[in-house]
Scaffold this active site. Structure first.
Site, short mmCIF file in Angstrom:
data_model
loop_
_atom_site.label_atom_id
_atom_site.label_comp_id
_atom_site.label_asym_id
_atom_site.label_seq_id
_atom_site.Cartn_x
_atom_site.Cartn_y
_atom_site.Cartn_z
N TYR A 5 -15.48 14.13 -16.80
CA TYR A 5 -15.99 12.79 -16.51
C TYR A 5 -17.03 12.90 -15.37
CZ TYR A 5 -16.30 8.12 -14.68
OH TYR A 5 -16.80 6.94 -14.22
N ASP A 34 -6.67 16.66 -16.26
CA ASP A 34 -6.97 15.27 -16.60
C ASP A 34 -6.77 15.12 -18.11
OD1 ASP A 34 -8.16 12.85 -17.31
OD2 ASP A 34 -9.68 12.99 -15.73
N LYS A 94 -7.93 3.57 -19.44
CA LYS A 94 -8.32 3.92 -20.80
C LYS A 94 -7.16 3.68 -21.77
CE LYS A 94 -12.27 4.92 -19.05
NZ LYS A 94 -12.05 5.24 -17.68
N ARG A 104 0.84 -1.21 0.00
CA ARG A 104 0.00 0.00 0.00
C ARG A 104 0.87 1.26 0.00
NH1 ARG A 104 -2.26 2.05 4.45
NH2 ARG A 104 -2.47 0.02 5.49
#
Ligand code: PLP
Length: 402
Positions: free
Chosen positions: A115, A187, A212, A62
């Site tokens: 988005y 973005d 993507k 993590r």
């Protein structure tokens, strides 16, 4: 790269950055998947994330992991950034960035088309934490400047913006943002690092949904933030470790494998999108089509200045009722899949009704809602043009559109 070679071209970086054959020291042709949740040298680092420093060894996945580190190095090299941090999804990356950079009493300026998940995070969740949000048409520089307040800490734009492919001028918005004492995050999921370099244009952070184009095959979720070393280290400590949205090493490996073909894929996506845009622009059922690479796009001049590859995503609206046409296409298409997501090898098409998205995600009214409707009509077909032969995509569209 190895010490003797200095490589700066994108296509080579997607294959080699961060792991030249000498550094990796292995005869293997692909990087190892470090499928481990922890590492066995805990004495070397304190137990708390607050004791973490740049020199700390891998300790717990993590925190960090070698497979993730390779992906991060490669993304930083491609974006021309000092450092990158990977996350389990694009949304995990963006929410971590927002929660790290914004505190109660701060203000976020957000592009009013982006988005839908990001719009909903900003409108529905950030205010619960005392963060004020102003959504603004980021294609209008005066509107961006007017939205700035003394407590604005972050401006976040998406260019091209999902789903209508409206563009924002990154260099101009960076100037406005910095004059207001804030930071700019961009973005660039749709344009990819091969299309746009937001950091070179003045942005402080680039964010990507790796799900993507970068991953490219629709088989893994991922996200990343790229920026300056100091800010990325703070983000790792402040948001990745404590909010916990770490990428799985298996997903990182899939994304690294996808990244290796990003350059030829993006070239082909662009070639195919150009053909499909021209076909749709002439089709009697199509009202309008938007693709930044076309002179028909109202911001084509900005696209030429800011994008070196125009990507494979286009948006079109219909002359007839969009919902009925969407049902027809979902039923009739054979090569193109009627599905969400974008940036995959295969063509994907999905319909986004204007009333729904304005109400549930963007909360646009008045002039801003009218401006959205001018682009999208009663709904927009978001078309992620894939790598099939363009003649087959066109034949499929022709038969399905009727
Ligand atoms: N940013 C853009 C432009 C997107 O299109 C998406 C998802 O569609 C996201 C961020 C969120 O990414 P993810 O689905 O990986 O969380």
């Amino acid at each position: 790269m190895n010490d003797q070679t200095s490589v700066s071209h994108d296509a080579t970086l997607t294959l080699h950055a961060g792991a030249g054959p000498r550094e990796i020291g292995l005869p293997a042709s692909s990087p190892p998947v470090m499928a481990t949740s922890f590492f066995t040298h805990p004495d070397a680092v304190g137990f708390s994330a607050n004791d973490l420093n740049e020199a700390a060894p891998h300790f717990y996945t993590r925190w960090s992991n070698p497979t993730l580190a390779l992906l991060e190095t490669r993304l930083a090299a491609l974006e021309g950034g000092e450092a990158a941090l990977s996350f389990t999804s694009g949304m995990a990356a963006i929410s971590a960035l927002f929660l790290d950079r914004l505190s109660s009493g701060d203000h976020l300026v957000l592009s009013n088309v982006c988005y839908a998940g990001v719009a909903e995070l900003a409108h529905d969740i950030l205010p619960k934490h005392g963060i004020a949000v102003t959504a603004v048409d980021a294609s209008n520089l005066e509107a961006v400047a007017a939205a700035m307040r003394s407590n604005t800490k972050l401006v976040h734009v998406e260019t091209p913006a999902n789903p209508i492919l409206r563009l924002s001028d990154i260099a101009a918005i960076a100037k406005i943002t910095h004059a207001g004492g804030a930071e700019l995050s961009v973005d660039a999921t749709i344009s990819t690092p091969l299309g746009t370099k937001p950091l070179a244009l003045g942005a402080d952070y680039v964010v990507h949904s790796l799900t993507k184009y970068i991953g490219g095959h629709g088989d893994a979720l991922g996200g990343a933030v790229i920026g300056r070393q100091e800010q990325i280290a703070a983000l790792r400590k402040g948001s990745l470790i404590h909010l916990g949205g770490s990428l799985s090493p298996f997903a990182a490996w899939l994304i690294l494998r996808g990244l290796e073909t990003l350059a030829p894929r993006m070239m082909m996506h662009e070639v195919n999108a150009r053909r499909i845009e021209a076909f749709l622009a002439d089709h009697p059922k199509v009202r309008s089509v938007f693709w930044p690479g076309s002179p028909r796009h109202p911001q084509h001049e900005l696209a030429q200045r800011q994008m070196r590859n125009f990507s494979g995503l286009l948006a079109f609206s219909a002359k007839e009722e969009g919902g009925a046409l969407a049902r027809q296409l979902a039923e009739q298409l054979r090569v193109v899949s009627y599905a969400v997501s974008l940036g995959k090898t295969k063509s994907l098409l999905f319909y986004i009704p204007t009333d729904d998205v304005l109400r549930s995600s963007f909360h646009l009214e008045g002039a801003e809602a009218r401006s959205y409707r001018d682009w999208a009509g009663d709904g927009v077909f978001r078309f992620s043009v894939g790598l099939e032969d363009p003649d087959d995509i066109i034949a499929d569209l022709e038969q399905a559109l009727g």
